[in-house]
Design a protein around this motif. Structure first.
Motif, PDB file in Angstrom:
ATOM      1  N   THR A 103      28.268  14.198 -35.163  1.00 13.65           N
ATOM      2  CA  THR A 103      28.251  13.541 -36.459  1.00 13.65           C
ATOM      3  C   THR A 103      28.548  14.509 -37.597  1.00 13.65           C
ATOM      4  N   ARG A 104      28.669  13.948 -38.779  1.00 15.05           N
ATOM      5  CA  ARG A 104      28.869  14.749 -39.988  1.00 15.05           C
ATOM      6  C   ARG A 104      27.700  15.717 -40.184  1.00 15.05           C
ATOM      7  N   LYS A 105      26.505  15.247 -39.881  1.00 16.80           N
ATOM      8  CA  LYS A 105      25.305  16.094 -40.002  1.00 16.80           C
ATOM      9  C   LYS A 105      25.386  17.279 -39.035  1.00 16.80           C
ATOM     10  N   ASP A 106      25.878  17.031 -37.825  1.00 11.96           N
ATOM     11  CA  ASP A 106      26.048  18.113 -36.848  1.00 11.96           C
ATOM     12  C   ASP A 106      27.067  19.138 -37.349  1.00 11.96           C
ATOM     13  N   LEU A 107      28.146  18.655 -37.957  1.00 11.54           N
ATOM     14  CA  LEU A 107      29.170  19.551 -38.501  1.00 11.54           C
ATOM     15  C   LEU A 107      28.588  20.409 -39.621  1.00 11.54           C
ATOM     16  N   ASN A 153      25.474  21.290 -39.983  1.00  9.26           N
ATOM     17  CA  ASN A 153      24.579  22.271 -39.359  1.00  9.26           C
ATOM     18  C   ASN A 153      25.350  23.415 -38.706  1.00  9.26           C
ATOM     19  N   LYS A 154      26.508  23.110 -38.083  1.00  9.87           N
ATOM     20  CA  LYS A 154      27.334  24.173 -37.477  1.00  9.87           C
ATOM     21  C   LYS A 154      27.842  25.140 -38.543  1.00  9.87           C
ATOM     22  N   ILE A 155      28.306  24.598 -39.675  1.00 12.27           N
ATOM     23  CA  ILE A 155      28.782  25.454 -40.768  1.00 12.27           C
ATOM     24  C   ILE A 155      27.630  26.297 -41.299  1.00 12.27           C
ATOM     25  N   TYR A 156      26.473  25.675 -41.441  1.00 10.48           N
ATOM     26  CA  TYR A 156      25.279  26.383 -41.920  1.00 10.48           C
ATOM     27  C   TYR A 156      24.918  27.537 -40.981  1.00 10.48           C
ATOM     28  N   GLN A 157      24.941  27.287 -39.676  1.00  4.54           N
ATOM     29  CA  GLN A 157      24.559  28.308 -38.699  1.00  4.54           C
ATOM     30  C   GLN A 157      25.610  29.405 -38.552  1.00  4.54           C
ATOM     31  N   ASN A 158      26.890  29.023 -38.491  1.00  5.15           N
ATOM     32  CA  ASN A 158      27.943  29.991 -38.204  1.00  5.15           C
ATOM     33  C   ASN A 158      28.376  30.797 -39.422  1.00  5.15           C
ATOM     34  N   LEU A 159      28.388  30.173 -40.598  1.00  4.13           N
ATOM     35  CA  LEU A 159      28.889  30.866 -41.789  1.00  4.13           C
ATOM     36  C   LEU A 159      27.788  31.313 -42.739  1.00  4.13           C
ATOM     37  N   GLY A 160      26.595  30.777 -42.572  1.00  5.08           N
ATOM     38  CA  GLY A 160      25.478  31.201 -43.395  1.00  5.08           C
ATOM     39  C   GLY A 160      25.407  30.551 -44.766  1.00  5.08           C
ATOM     40  N   TYR A 178      25.467  23.396 -49.737  1.00  2.00           N
ATOM     41  CA  TYR A 178      26.852  23.826 -49.942  1.00  2.00           C
ATOM     42  C   TYR A 178      27.737  23.400 -48.761  1.00  2.00           C
ATOM     43  N   SER A 179      27.198  23.505 -47.547  1.00  5.29           N
ATOM     44  CA  SER A 179      27.935  23.081 -46.355  1.00  5.29           C
ATOM     45  C   SER A 179      28.260  21.594 -46.426  1.00  5.29           C
ATOM     46  N   SER A 180      27.311  20.803 -46.914  1.00  5.23           N
ATOM     47  CA  SER A 180      27.538  19.372 -47.076  1.00  5.23           C
ATOM     48  C   SER A 180      28.639  19.108 -48.091  1.00  5.23           C
ATOM     49  N   THR A 181      28.647  19.857 -49.175  1.00  3.23           N
ATOM     50  CA  THR A 181      29.685  19.717 -50.197  1.00  3.23           C
ATOM     51  C   THR A 181      31.052  20.072 -49.631  1.00  3.23           C
ATOM     52  N   VAL A 234      32.079  19.898 -46.457  1.00  3.95           N
ATOM     53  CA  VAL A 234      32.494  18.851 -45.521  1.00  3.95           C
ATOM     54  C   VAL A 234      32.937  17.606 -46.284  1.00  3.95           C
ATOM     55  N   ASP A 235      32.158  17.197 -47.284  1.00  6.06           N
ATOM     56  CA  ASP A 235      32.512  16.013 -48.076  1.00  6.06           C
ATOM     57  C   ASP A 235      33.839  16.207 -48.795  1.00  6.06           C
ATOM     58  N   ASN A 236      34.054  17.367 -49.389  1.00  6.69           N
ATOM     59  CA  ASN A 236      35.316  17.644 -50.085  1.00  6.69           C
ATOM     60  C   ASN A 236      36.496  17.689 -49.123  1.00  6.69           C
ATOM     61  N   PHE A 237      36.284  18.242 -47.940  1.00  7.63           N
ATOM     62  CA  PHE A 237      37.353  18.300 -46.948  1.00  7.63           C
ATOM     63  C   PHE A 237      37.810  16.897 -46.570  1.00  7.63           C
ATOM     64  N   PHE A 238      36.849  16.039 -46.234  1.00 11.55           N
ATOM     65  CA  PHE A 238      37.212  14.680 -45.822  1.00 11.55           C
ATOM     66  C   PHE A 238      37.806  13.880 -46.969  1.00 11.55           C
ATOM     67  N   GLU A 239      37.304  14.071 -48.177  1.00 14.75           N
ATOM     68  CA  GLU A 239      37.856  13.360 -49.332  1.00 14.75           C
ATOM     69  C   GLU A 239      39.294  13.797 -49.591  1.00 14.75           C
ATOM     70  N   THR A 240      39.568  15.093 -49.462  1.00 14.54           N
ATOM     71  CA  THR A 240      40.933  15.611 -49.624  1.00 14.54           C
ATOM     72  C   THR A 240      41.840  15.044 -48.543  1.00 14.54           C
ATOM     73  N   LEU A 241      41.361  14.997 -47.316  1.00 17.57           N
ATOM     74  CA  LEU A 241      42.121  14.440 -46.203  1.00 17.57           C
ATOM     75  C   LEU A 241      42.484  12.981 -46.471  1.00 17.57           C
ATOM     76  N   ILE A 242      41.526  12.199 -46.916  1.00 20.42           N
ATOM     77  CA  ILE A 242      41.756  10.777 -47.196  1.00 20.42           C
ATOM     78  C   ILE A 242      42.749  10.609 -48.341  1.00 20.42           C
ATOM     79  N   GLN A 243      42.566  11.356 -49.420  1.00 18.93           N
ATOM     80  CA  GLN A 243      43.469  11.233 -50.566  1.00 18.93           C
ATOM     81  C   GLN A 243      44.903  11.610 -50.194  1.00 18.93           C
TER      82      GLN A 243
END
Length: 97
Positions: free
Chosen positions: A7-11, A13-20, A25-28, A30-39
């Motif tokens: 899920t989006r929540k899992d993604l 958490n992965k960003i949080y764990q791997n990139l610190g 901020y990780s949620s922001t 992911v949300d910006n990435f998907f919004e850019t993709l859709i636009q």
């Protein structure tokens, strides 16, 4: 064996764990990435991500469908759908496992 969706929540958490980054901020990100993709899909109709695949908007025509349970016919209106074609590299990585 129970299958679990990624899920989006899992993604986040992965960003949080791997990139610190913080979870907020990780949620922001992911949300910006998907919004850019859709636009971009709305404006250009095609996105190619190297080593991953291509997203493409395809127009489907009107057709007659049938309810498999009742056998009743219904008109399916014309619409746009998003199709994904994986890259050869992604296919190779999945099949190597």
């Amino acid at each position: 064996m129970v299958k679990k969706n990624f899920t989006r929540k899992d993604l986040i958490n992965k960003i949080y764990q791997n990139l610190g980054f913080s979870k907020n901020y990780s949620s922001t990100v992911v949300d910006n990435f998907f919004e850019t993709l859709i636009q971009e899909l709305i404006t250009s109709g095609k996105i190619k991500i190297t080593s991953f695949g291509t997203f493409k908007v395809v127009k489907k025509k009107q057709r007659i469908g049938r309810n498999p349970k009742t056998k009743a016919e219904a008109i399916i209106l014309p619409r746009k759908v998003v199709k994904f074609s994986p890259s050869l590299l992604l296919k190779q990585k999945i099949n190597d496992l």
